[in-house]
Write a protein that holds these residues in place. Structure first.
Motif, PDB file in Angstrom:
ATOM      1  N   ARG A 174      18.424  25.115  78.299  1.00 24.22           N
ATOM      2  CA  ARG A 174      17.235  24.952  78.500  1.00 24.22           C
ATOM      3  C   ARG A 174      16.811  23.930  77.815  1.00 24.22           C
ATOM      4  N   VAL A 175      16.109  22.891  78.011  1.00 23.32           N
ATOM      5  CA  VAL A 175      14.928  22.307  76.951  1.00 23.32           C
ATOM      6  C   VAL A 175      13.386  22.049  77.865  1.00 23.32           C
ATOM      7  N   VAL A 176      12.576  22.851  76.766  1.00 22.66           N
ATOM      8  CA  VAL A 176      11.357  22.383  76.635  1.00 22.66           C
ATOM      9  C   VAL A 176      10.452  21.715  75.970  1.00 22.66           C
ATOM     10  N   VAL A 177       9.742  20.981  76.937  1.00 24.46           N
ATOM     11  CA  VAL A 177       9.423  19.439  76.229  1.00 24.46           C
ATOM     12  C   VAL A 177       7.518  20.325  76.101  1.00 24.46           C
ATOM     13  N   VAL A 178       6.672  20.112  75.005  1.00 27.57           N
ATOM     14  CA  VAL A 178       5.884  20.448  74.788  1.00 27.57           C
ATOM     15  C   VAL A 178       4.742  19.443  74.849  1.00 27.57           C
TER      16      VAL A 178
ATOM     17  N   HIS B 207       4.070  13.715  73.012  1.00 24.10           N
ATOM     18  CA  HIS B 207       2.822  14.054  73.774  1.00 24.10           C
ATOM     19  C   HIS B 207       3.133  13.826  74.792  1.00 24.10           C
ATOM     20  N   GLY B 208       1.438  13.053  75.229  1.00 24.40           N
ATOM     21  CA  GLY B 208       1.442  13.253  77.123  1.00 24.40           C
ATOM     22  C   GLY B 208       2.046  12.446  77.756  1.00 24.40           C
ATOM     23  N   VAL B 209       2.452  10.789  77.221  1.00 25.24           N
ATOM     24  CA  VAL B 209       2.890   9.970  77.603  1.00 25.24           C
ATOM     25  C   VAL B 209       4.533   9.877  77.824  1.00 25.24           C
ATOM     26  N   SER B 210       4.725  10.335  76.516  1.00 23.51           N
ATOM     27  CA  SER B 210       6.070  10.565  75.914  1.00 23.51           C
ATOM     28  C   SER B 210       7.325  11.277  76.359  1.00 23.51           C
ATOM     29  N   ALA B 211       6.983  12.285  76.736  1.00 21.93           N
ATOM     30  CA  ALA B 211       7.051  13.870  77.311  1.00 21.93           C
ATOM     31  C   ALA B 211       7.285  13.578  78.550  1.00 21.93           C
ATOM     32  N   ARG B 212       6.517  12.608  79.340  1.00 20.94           N
ATOM     33  CA  ARG B 212       6.071  12.525  80.664  1.00 20.94           C
ATOM     34  C   ARG B 212       7.506  11.759  81.100  1.00 20.94           C
ATOM     35  N   VAL B 213       7.744  10.300  80.209  1.00 23.71           N
ATOM     36  CA  VAL B 213       9.148   9.601  80.683  1.00 23.71           C
ATOM     37  C   VAL B 213      10.324  10.101  80.452  1.00 23.71           C
ATOM     38  N   ALA B 214       9.791  10.519  79.092  1.00 27.29           N
ATOM     39  CA  ALA B 214      11.529  11.103  78.615  1.00 27.29           C
ATOM     40  C   ALA B 214      11.730  12.037  79.490  1.00 27.29           C
ATOM     41  N   VAL B 215      11.231  13.074  79.669  1.00 29.95           N
ATOM     42  CA  VAL B 215      11.534  14.482  81.293  1.00 29.95           C
ATOM     43  C   VAL B 215      12.367  13.446  82.793  1.00 29.95           C
ATOM     44  N   SER B 216      11.219  12.238  83.040  1.00 33.76           N
ATOM     45  CA  SER B 216      11.571  12.340  84.435  1.00 33.76           C
ATOM     46  C   SER B 216      13.148  11.556  84.299  1.00 33.76           C
TER      47      SER B 216
ATOM     48  N   LEU C 290      13.207  22.450  81.570  1.00 26.96           N
ATOM     49  CA  LEU C 290      13.929  21.842  82.512  1.00 26.96           C
ATOM     50  C   LEU C 290      15.044  22.869  81.957  1.00 26.96           C
ATOM     51  N   VAL C 291      16.205  22.839  83.511  1.00 22.23           N
ATOM     52  CA  VAL C 291      17.252  23.877  82.771  1.00 22.23           C
ATOM     53  C   VAL C 291      18.460  23.110  83.851  1.00 22.23           C
ATOM     54  N   GLU C 292      19.856  23.185  82.644  1.00 22.56           N
ATOM     55  CA  GLU C 292      20.609  23.008  83.457  1.00 22.56           C
ATOM     56  C   GLU C 292      20.949  23.997  84.361  1.00 22.56           C
ATOM     57  N   ALA C 293      21.569  23.548  85.555  1.00 20.05           N
ATOM     58  CA  ALA C 293      21.849  23.671  87.077  1.00 20.05           C
ATOM     59  C   ALA C 293      22.710  23.246  88.233  1.00 20.05           C
ATOM     60  N   GLY C 294      23.551  23.278  88.622  1.00 20.80           N
ATOM     61  CA  GLY C 294      24.281  23.023  89.732  1.00 20.80           C
ATOM     62  C   GLY C 294      24.390  23.593  91.171  1.00 20.80           C
ATOM     63  N   LYS C 295      25.280  23.076  91.522  1.00 17.97           N
ATOM     64  CA  LYS C 295      25.196  23.669  93.763  1.00 17.97           C
ATOM     65  C   LYS C 295      26.219  25.233  93.353  1.00 17.97           C
ATOM     66  N   SER C 296      26.475  25.741  94.232  1.00 16.85           N
ATOM     67  CA  SER C 296      27.169  27.180  94.379  1.00 16.85           C
ATOM     68  C   SER C 296      28.614  26.938  94.425  1.00 16.85           C
ATOM     69  N   TYR C 297      28.737  25.438  95.349  1.00 16.91           N
ATOM     70  CA  TYR C 297      30.022  25.347  95.460  1.00 16.91           C
ATOM     71  C   TYR C 297      30.680  24.145  94.420  1.00 16.91           C
ATOM     72  N   SER C 298      29.836  23.990  93.687  1.00 17.19           N
ATOM     73  CA  SER C 298      30.689  22.781  92.591  1.00 17.19           C
ATOM     74  C   SER C 298      30.431  23.277  91.213  1.00 17.19           C
ATOM     75  N   GLU C 299      30.760  23.156  90.120  1.00 17.28           N
ATOM     76  CA  GLU C 299      30.857  23.722  88.441  1.00 17.28           C
ATOM     77  C   GLU C 299      30.276  22.625  87.294  1.00 17.28           C
ATOM     78  N   ALA C 300      29.865  20.781  89.135  1.00 15.85           N
ATOM     79  CA  ALA C 300      29.040  19.909  88.304  1.00 15.85           C
ATOM     80  C   ALA C 300      27.616  19.989  88.008  1.00 15.85           C
ATOM     81  N   THR C 301      27.492  19.971  86.939  1.00 18.68           N
ATOM     82  CA  THR C 301      25.251  20.339  86.569  1.00 18.68           C
ATOM     83  C   THR C 301      25.096  19.517  86.065  1.00 18.68           C
ATOM     84  N   ARG C 302      23.783  19.393  86.646  1.00 18.03           N
ATOM     85  CA  ARG C 302      22.287  17.641  85.981  1.00 18.03           C
ATOM     86  C   ARG C 302      21.308  19.155  85.578  1.00 18.03           C
TER      87      ARG C 302
END
Length: 218
Positions: free
Chosen positions: A11-15, A159-168, A193-205
């Motif tokens: 997990r990544v928590v961007v404040v 910050h307000g802008v840097s947080a949003r654009v970094a996450v995007s 933000l959470v690293e998650a994948g599909k039920s049928y795959s080991e790949a995550t994003r």
């Protein structure tokens, strides 16, 4: 990128930092180093326990005081040291720095009009574009996420802008779409933000699991 395992997802928590005296006065800050307001200090006290409850393994912050002070309040409840990274700073707003929002509209109508048309013009004529902020802050956020082991969490204060654009940038979301779809972050609110994948795959994003969260609306 490491796959999520039985230890749980990463997990990544961007404040966004707490309110400053310039936020309250509607002053453009950019890289201006501004102190937290009295209301901002109260926001930190309310939000810090919720953020500490994520049990982060690391806390990284912009080196500007308003972000670092917010991060230190969280760190004080976790026993962690805050790592400062200037790449997480707010967008540089050039000639707008220190000006009131109304003054910016009056003195720079052409730049404001270009931004309203969706052009990625440098803020304040001599400042940064969103693409430039996305590159530096997004690179920093990606490096932080890559440090995490399965089940670990990072808290990142920006910050307000840097947080949003970094996450995007991290999740691969077009910046124009992000700006159109998501409201801005409130002071002392965060994106999860959470690293998650599909039920049928080991790949995550990385995926956005919460936006503009705070002690008043989690």
């Amino acid at each position: 990128m490491t796959s999520a395992s039985s230890a749980g997802p990463r997990r990544v928590v961007v404040v966004r930092h707490a309110e400053t005296v310039d936020n309250a006065a509607r002053i453009w800050q950019g890289h201006k180093d501004t102190e937290l307001s009295e209301r901002g200090r109260a926001q930190v006290q309310a939000a810090a326990p919720h953020l500490a409850a994520y049990a982060p393994s690391l806390i990284v912050s912009s080196d500007l005081r308003r972000a670092a002070a917010t991060a230190e309040a969280i760190a004080g409840l976790t026993g962690l040291e805050v790592r400062l990274d200037p790449r997480l700073r707010e967008v540089h707003v050039g000639e707008w720095q220190g000006l009131h929002a109304d003054e910016v509209r009056e003195r720079y109508p052409e730049v404001v009009a270009a931004l309203d048309r969706g052009e990625d013009a440098p803020r304040g004529v001599t400042g940064e574009t969103m693409a430039q902020v996305a590159h530096r802050a997004g690179t920093a956020l990606r490096e932080i996420s890559d440090e995490l082991e399965a089940g670990e969490t990072a808290v990142v204060v920006a910050h307000g802008v840097s947080a949003r654009v970094a996450v995007s940038d991290l999740v691969g979301l077009d910046q124009d779409v992000s700006d159109a779809v998501f409201r801005g972050l409130g002071n002392c609110h965060w994106i999860e933000l959470v690293e998650a994948g599909k039920s049928y795959s080991e790949a995550t994003r990385w995926r956005i699991s919460g936006w503009n969260l705070g002690p008043w609306n989690v």
